[in-house]
Design a protein around this motif. Structure first.
Motif, PDB file in Angstrom:
ATOM      1  N   LEU A  14       0.830  -1.205   0.000  1.00 50.95           N
ATOM      2  CA  LEU A  14       0.000   0.000   0.000  1.00 50.95           C
ATOM      3  C   LEU A  14       0.864   1.255   0.000  1.00 50.95           C
ATOM      4  O   LEU A  14       0.614   2.194  -0.767  1.00 50.95           O
ATOM      5  N   ALA A  17       2.314   1.751  -3.377  1.00 46.19           N
ATOM      6  CA  ALA A  17       1.303   2.246  -4.325  1.00 46.19           C
ATOM      7  C   ALA A  17       1.106   3.752  -4.141  1.00 46.19           C
ATOM      8  O   ALA A  17       0.993   4.498  -5.121  1.00 46.19           O
ATOM      9  N   VAL A  58       7.362   2.913 -13.191  1.00 46.35           N
ATOM     10  CA  VAL A  58       6.167   2.184 -13.635  1.00 46.35           C
ATOM     11  C   VAL A  58       6.553   0.829 -14.225  1.00 46.35           C
ATOM     12  O   VAL A  58       5.932  -0.196 -13.923  1.00 46.35           O
ATOM     13  N   TYR A  61       7.466  -1.580 -11.383  1.00 49.09           N
ATOM     14  CA  TYR A  61       6.597  -1.750 -10.215  1.00 49.09           C
ATOM     15  C   TYR A  61       5.948  -3.139 -10.122  1.00 49.09           C
ATOM     16  O   TYR A  61       6.002  -3.773  -9.054  1.00 49.09           O
TER      17      TYR A  61
ATOM     18  N   LEU B  63      -1.885  -7.276 -16.679  1.00 48.87           N
ATOM     19  CA  LEU B  63      -3.022  -7.975 -17.269  1.00 48.87           C
ATOM     20  C   LEU B  63      -2.752  -9.484 -17.312  1.00 48.87           C
ATOM     21  O   LEU B  63      -3.615 -10.303 -16.974  1.00 48.87           O
TER      22      LEU B  63
ATOM     23  N   ALA C  17      -8.907  -6.247 -16.106  1.00 50.00           N
ATOM     24  CA  ALA C  17      -7.849  -6.701 -17.017  1.00 50.00           C
ATOM     25  C   ALA C  17      -8.368  -6.729 -18.453  1.00 50.00           C
ATOM     26  O   ALA C  17      -7.674  -6.316 -19.388  1.00 50.00           O
ATOM     27  N   ALA C  24      -6.086  -1.128 -24.928  1.00 50.28           N
ATOM     28  CA  ALA C  24      -4.922  -1.344 -25.793  1.00 50.28           C
ATOM     29  C   ALA C  24      -5.383  -1.503 -27.248  1.00 50.28           C
ATOM     30  O   ALA C  24      -4.761  -0.987 -28.177  1.00 50.28           O
ATOM     31  N   PHE C  51      -3.195   7.561 -27.365  1.00 54.06           N
ATOM     32  CA  PHE C  51      -2.015   6.852 -26.876  1.00 54.06           C
ATOM     33  C   PHE C  51      -1.711   7.212 -25.425  1.00 54.06           C
ATOM     34  O   PHE C  51      -1.501   6.334 -24.581  1.00 54.06           O
ATOM     35  N   ARG C  52      -1.740   8.508 -25.104  1.00 52.49           N
ATOM     36  CA  ARG C  52      -1.442   8.948 -23.729  1.00 52.49           C
ATOM     37  C   ARG C  52      -2.537   8.505 -22.758  1.00 52.49           C
ATOM     38  O   ARG C  52      -2.263   8.192 -21.601  1.00 52.49           O
ATOM     39  N   HIS C  54      -4.207   5.778 -22.886  1.00 55.46           N
ATOM     40  CA  HIS C  54      -3.917   4.383 -22.558  1.00 55.46           C
ATOM     41  C   HIS C  54      -2.711   4.274 -21.625  1.00 55.46           C
ATOM     42  O   HIS C  54      -2.734   3.517 -20.650  1.00 55.46           O
ATOM     43  N   GLN C  55      -1.663   5.049 -21.914  1.00 57.13           N
ATOM     44  CA  GLN C  55      -0.467   5.013 -21.072  1.00 57.13           C
ATOM     45  C   GLN C  55      -0.818   5.362 -19.622  1.00 57.13           C
ATOM     46  O   GLN C  55      -0.336   4.741 -18.692  1.00 57.13           O
ATOM     47  N   VAL C  58      -2.332   2.479 -17.965  1.00 60.52           N
ATOM     48  CA  VAL C  58      -1.300   1.479 -17.668  1.00 60.52           C
ATOM     49  C   VAL C  58      -0.525   1.877 -16.412  1.00 60.52           C
ATOM     50  O   VAL C  58      -0.260   1.050 -15.537  1.00 60.52           O
ATOM     51  N   GLU C  59      -0.162   3.155 -16.315  1.00 58.27           N
ATOM     52  CA  GLU C  59       0.617   3.635 -15.162  1.00 58.27           C
ATOM     53  C   GLU C  59      -0.135   3.415 -13.848  1.00 58.27           C
ATOM     54  O   GLU C  59       0.475   3.116 -12.825  1.00 58.27           O
ATOM     55  N   PHE C  60      -1.467   3.580 -13.885  1.00 61.60           N
ATOM     56  CA  PHE C  60      -2.235   3.491 -12.652  1.00 61.60           C
ATOM     57  C   PHE C  60      -2.772   2.084 -12.352  1.00 61.60           C
ATOM     58  O   PHE C  60      -3.278   1.844 -11.260  1.00 61.60           O
ATOM     59  N   TYR C  61      -2.668   1.166 -13.320  1.00 60.03           N
ATOM     60  CA  TYR C  61      -3.342  -0.117 -13.134  1.00 60.03           C
ATOM     61  C   TYR C  61      -2.796  -0.943 -11.955  1.00 60.03           C
ATOM     62  O   TYR C  61      -3.588  -1.435 -11.129  1.00 60.03           O
ATOM     63  N   PRO C  62      -1.465  -1.096 -11.827  1.00 56.05           N
ATOM     64  CA  PRO C  62      -0.964  -1.875 -10.668  1.00 56.05           C
ATOM     65  C   PRO C  62      -1.321  -1.195  -9.340  1.00 56.05           C
ATOM     66  O   PRO C  62      -1.668  -1.867  -8.370  1.00 56.05           O
ATOM     67  N   LEU C  63      -1.252   0.125  -9.323  1.00 58.32           N
ATOM     68  CA  LEU C  63      -1.622   0.906  -8.142  1.00 58.32           C
ATOM     69  C   LEU C  63      -3.090   0.638  -7.775  1.00 58.32           C
ATOM     70  O   LEU C  63      -3.427   0.449  -6.598  1.00 58.32           O
ATOM     71  N   LEU C  65      -4.832  -2.093  -8.579  1.00 60.99           N
ATOM     72  CA  LEU C  65      -4.965  -3.479  -8.110  1.00 60.99           C
ATOM     73  C   LEU C  65      -4.528  -3.617  -6.649  1.00 60.99           C
ATOM     74  O   LEU C  65      -5.161  -4.332  -5.867  1.00 60.99           O
ATOM     75  N   VAL C  66      -3.450  -2.935  -6.277  1.00 62.02           N
ATOM     76  CA  VAL C  66      -2.957  -3.015  -4.896  1.00 62.02           C
ATOM     77  C   VAL C  66      -3.997  -2.448  -3.925  1.00 62.02           C
ATOM     78  O   VAL C  66      -4.298  -3.069  -2.893  1.00 62.02           O
ATOM     79  N   THR C  67      -4.572  -1.296  -4.244  1.00 63.48           N
ATOM     80  CA  THR C  67      -5.562  -0.707  -3.321  1.00 63.48           C
ATOM     81  C   THR C  67      -6.840  -1.544  -3.315  1.00 63.48           C
ATOM     82  O   THR C  67      -7.450  -1.728  -2.261  1.00 63.48           O
TER      83      THR C  67
END
Lengths: 140, 140, 140
Positions: A14, A17, A58, A61, B63, C17, C24, C51-52, C54-55, C58-63, C65-67
């Motif tokens: 956490l 993140a 990123v 991570y 993903l 996912a 994408a 494009f941005r 989507h980027q 992508v940058e926020f997706y793992p963050l 998932l963790v929360t």
């Protein structure tokens, strides 16, 4: 989750993140300071270094999270959590260094690689031990 | 973790994380070979293809992990782990192909999509079965 | 996994996912519509915004998932899953807005930040409670 849950791994995940959110914010502040409007990602060298510093964080991570949790669940939770904290500090040193100059990114970066290598090795040992036990009935 | 832990999913996750580290290293080597200094991400076509190949792997990695673990925990661990290994091989074929030419990225890429689609479908079946059981007391 | 498994978190993770895969794909369609061939990532403004957009996802997706998982496992699964669905809708509004204009990305983006802040706060409460219980024998 019961009282034996991996609270330390969860806490480090956490925190990391939130650090990722903070670093994304730093890119936003750099956009404002250097008047680089989205979706552009090119501009003065300091902005481009800040942007790339964040991108590198990123990219690494998910890799960090995998090594943190596999080491923590299959080898030692305390060791993994401690390694995770070192990783976070090294990421911050990397980011702050990279914002100042490309060369200053290296010191922190090498520490993050050392943490990932260590966590991976310990995770590998724990997983191998588990597979030998579960599938081959070999107890180490 | 007990001896019934998902060691195979952990092993595939750790291997794929190391692969991601290796692919990041390939970008670093390409930087050196083509003298593209950070934070720049533009340069000769081969460097730009290598850079984009890695970025695409990064975009899909979380993903992939989500479909690997949901399929592995809620449908079948062995099937998911086998799919994960196929994904890793296809990613390597994709990456190596993309470095040579944009067209050569396609074959490996289609295999990665097929693996993700398969793992997602199986995970969906497992999760749906679980939800019907837990919340609606329907046993399939 | 037993019948008390976190099926809702798994379902939201899998859906998100698939959404990432769809976004994408949208970049791929935008490449075709604007004739921007890989590995290039520059072109007409609408392509660059797509494009941005989507980027950023992508940058926020793992963050995210963790929360989602820390809140879901250590505070409340239903709350986390509901937050996750709101996040997915807000991401779609963000993406669709960004494709049309840079300004139209903001509304959805602020909602994603609010969801992440809420999930983080609840996760923090749950993890702190767990650590106090497990390591300090303090029951809240």
């Amino acid at each position: 989750m019961g009282s034996d849950s991996p609270f330390l791994l969860a806490a480090v995940s956490l925190l990391s993140a939130l650090q990722m959110g903070y670093l994304a914010r730093r890119v936003g502040w750099s956009r404002m300071a250097h008047k680089v409007l989205p979706p552009s990602v090119t501009g003065p060298p300091e902005f481009e270094r800040t942007f790339r510093a964040h991108q590198n964080c990123v990219e690494f991570y998910p890799l960090f999270l995998v090594t943190l949790w596999t080491c923590g669940l299959f080898f030692s939770e305390v060791t993994a959590a401690a390694g995770g904290l070192v990783y976070m500090i090294a990421r911050q040193i990397y980011f702050n260094g990279y914002v100042r100059s490309s060369k200053k990114r290296l010191r922190g970066f090498y520490v993050t690689l050392a943490v990932i290598a260590t966590l991976s090795l310990l995770a590998f040992i724990g997983i191998l031990r588990g597979i030998l036990h579960k599938y081959f009935d070999i107890h180490l």
